[in-house]
Scaffold this motif. Structure first.
Motif, PDB file in Angstrom:
ATOM      1  N   SER A  86       2.681   4.485  -2.307  1.00 21.67           N
ATOM      2  CA  SER A  86       2.884   5.754  -3.052  1.00 21.67           C
ATOM      3  C   SER A  86       4.051   6.155  -3.705  1.00 21.67           C
ATOM      4  O   SER A  86       4.907   6.223  -2.981  1.00 21.67           O
TER       5      SER A  86
ATOM      6  N   GLU B  97       5.821   8.269  -5.678  1.00 21.91           N
ATOM      7  CA  GLU B  97       5.887  10.180  -5.988  1.00 21.91           C
ATOM      8  C   GLU B  97       6.725  10.360  -6.348  1.00 21.91           C
ATOM      9  O   GLU B  97       6.737  11.621  -6.631  1.00 21.91           O
TER      10      GLU B  97
ATOM     11  N   GLN C  41       0.724  -1.437  -0.038  1.00 19.57           N
ATOM     12  CA  GLN C  41       0.184   0.270  -0.358  1.00 19.57           C
ATOM     13  C   GLN C  41       0.804   1.413   0.021  1.00 19.57           C
ATOM     14  O   GLN C  41       0.299   2.555   0.969  1.00 19.57           O
TER      15      GLN C  41
END
Length: 420
Positions: free
Chosen positions: A27, A29, A25
Motif C-alpha cells: 500500500s 502510504e 500487495q
C-alpha cells in the motif's frame, strides 16, 4: 494447441511467498501521489510499475474535469445506460471518434468492454483462435462465447504461419475465424504482427481480428490513437478494445468499430452495457477532459518527453548488458530472470534499494519465463533510470558470479537473441 490447466496451488504458494517477502500487495502510504514517488513502510520508492505512461493521471486538466462533473452531476448517475445516461457519454464518444477516426463505444472498464463485445460479435458457428499471450480479460470473455457453442483453439505467440494454416484448414467449416491478440503485450512490451494480420484479412474474407490495445493507447500515434491504429487503419474485419486506465490517465474502456452498425449492435446487446452501472460521474468528466487534451498539441509534447526517456532507458539497458527479452520500442521493458528464485531476489533487492518494479511469474508468464517488468512514464527522470538500471546490473552480476544466472538459457527460453 491446448492450453495447460492452471495450477492454482502453485499460484497460491507463489503469491503467499511474495506477500511474505514484502514485494506485492503493498500500500502506498503517501498523503498525495505525484506519479513518481511511492511511500511504503516509511520508505520512498521510485515507481517503475506505473502504466500512466504520459503522466496524465496527475494532469490538472483531468482533475478539474472530474471536479466539474462531480459538482454538476453528483457522485453517481445510478441508472443503466441502456435506459438513460449522462450526455457526457456521447460527448466523450464524439471526441474518441475524432481521436481514432472510427466508431467508438465507452465501457466501464476494458475487461467489461471485451465481455460486452466478444459474445455479441462472435456466433456459435465461429472459431476463435487465441494468441498464446493474449490478455486474460479477452480469454475470460471468450469463455462466455464458448458456452454459446463457439469453438476455441490457441496458437503460439505472434505465429502468423500457424494462424494461416488454421485458416486454410478451417475456413469452410466456420462462418468466421477470429484471431484474438493484444496490440501491445502488457508483459513483454512487444507488438502484434499487424501487417501480417492485415494481409490475412485481405486474403480471407471470413477471417476477423479482435485486438486488445490497452497498453498502446495515447502514448503513440496522432492524437494518441494508439499502437495498432498508428501502424495500419482499422480493417473492416477488425474490432479494437482500448483502455483509458493506462496512458489516457483515467478509467474506462473504449471499443472501436469499423461501422456504426457494429457499434450499435454491441451497444444494444452487450451485457455490461445493459446490466452494469455506468462510468462514475467524476471519472467521466476526467475522461472528457483527457480526450480534449488528446486533440491538442499537449499530447505531442508529452509523447516526445516519453520517447526521449524510452530511448535513454534502452541505451542504458544495452550499455549494462541487461537481459532484455524484447527489443521493440515501447515504455514496457521485461528482463528475463532465469528462475522464480532469481525474480524474487531481484525484485526484493530493487525494493530495498528504493525502486518498485513488478515481479512476473507464472501464471502471468509461462513457467520458464520468470522475470522483472519495468515501465517508464514521464514522471520518471533520467537519473531515476540510470540509478535503477545500474542497481539491477549489479544484482544480476552477483547472481551470475554465483552461478545462478544463465543468459544463454534465458534467451533460449524466450526465443530471443542477445543484443550485441
Amino acid at each position: 494447441m491446448k492450453k495447460p490447466a492452471i495450477d492454482y496451488t502453485r499460484i497460491l504458494n507463489a503469491v503467499t511467498y511474495a506477500c511474505d517477502l514484502g514485494i506485492i500487495q503493498l500500500s502506498d502510504e503517501s498523503e498525495s501521489f505525484d506519479g513518481r514517488v511511492l511511500r511504503v513502510q516509511d520508505k520512498e520508492l521510485i515507481h517503475f510499475a506505473n502504466c500512466s505512461y504520459l503522466g496524465l493521471d496527475t494532469a490538472e486538466e483531468l482533475k478539474r474535469g472530474g471536479i466539474d462533473a462531480l459538482i454538476r452531476f453528483g457522485s453517481s448517475f445510478a441508472s443503466s445506460r441502456q435506459g438513460i445516461g449522462l450526455g457526457l457519454n456521447e460527448e466523450l464518444e464524439a471526441l474518441l471518434d475524432q481521436i481514432t477516426g472510427y466508431h467508438t463505444l465507452v465501457t466501464q472498464t476494458t475487461t467489461l468492454g471485451s465481455l460486452s463485445a466478444i459474445p455479441v460479435i462472435v456466433s456459435s458457428n465461429d472459431l476463435i483462435v487465441l494468441d498464446h499471450q493474449v490478455h486474460a480479460s479477452v480469454q475470460n470473455a471468450v469463455k462466455i462465447a464458448q458456452t454459446q457453442g463457439t469453438q476455441v483453439s490457441m496458437i503460439r505467440h505472434n505465429n502468423m504461419s500457424a494462424l494461416e494454416d488454421v485458416i486454410q484448414k478451417q475456413q469452410n467449416k466456420y462462418d468466421k475465424i477470429w484471431y484474438m491478440a493484444d496490440g501491445l503485450y502488457s508483459m513483454l512490451g512487444d507488438g502484434c504482427p499487424i501487417e501480417g494480420m492485415h494481409e490475412l484479412m485481405d486474403r480471407y474474407s471470413n477471417f476477423h481480428c479482435f485486438v486488445d490495445d490497452a497498453h498502446g493507447m495515447s502514448w503513440i500515434g496522432k492524437h494518441g490513437k494508439g499502437y495498432t491504429l498508428d501502424r495500419r487503419p482499422l480493417h473492416p474485419q477488425m474490432v479494437l478494445v482500448m483502455s483509458m486506465n493506462k496512458a489516457f490517465g483515467v478509467c474506462g474502456g473504449v471499443l472501436v468499430f469499423p461501422t456504426a452498425e457494429a457499434r450499435q449492435l454491441v451497444k444494444c446487446l452487450g451485457s455490461s452495457l445493459i446490466y452494469s452501472g455506468p462510468i462514475p460521474t467524476a471519472v467521466l468528466g476526467s475522461c472528457v477532459a483527457s480526450a480534449k487534451l488528446h486533440l491538442t498539441d499537449e499530447i505531442i509534447v508529452r509523447q516526445n518527453v516519453l520517447y526521449a526517456l524510452i530511448k535513454f532507458f534502452r541505451e542504458k539497458v544495452y550499455a549494462y548488458g541487461l537481459p532484455l527479452v524484447n527489443h521493440g520500442f515501447s515504455p514496457i521493458f521485461y528482463f528475463g530472470a532465469g528462475s522464480d528464485h532469481n525474480s524474487y531476489h531481484i525484485v526484493k533487492k530493487m525494493l530495498d534499494s528504493g525502486f518498485f518494479v513488478n515481479i512476473c511469474n507464472y501464471p502471468l508468464v509461462p513457467k520458464k519465463n520468470a522475470g522483472v517488468r519495468m515501465s517508464v512514464t514521464v514522471h520518471n527522470t533520467f537519473d531515476d533510470i540510470e540509478n535503477a538500471l545500474s542497481t539491477m546490473s549489479a544484482l544480476i552480476n552477483e547472481l551470475e558470479d554465483e552461478g545462478k544466472f544463465d543468459r544463454e538459457t534465458i534467451y533460449k527460453n524466450f526465443r530471443a537473441l542477445e543484443v550485441v
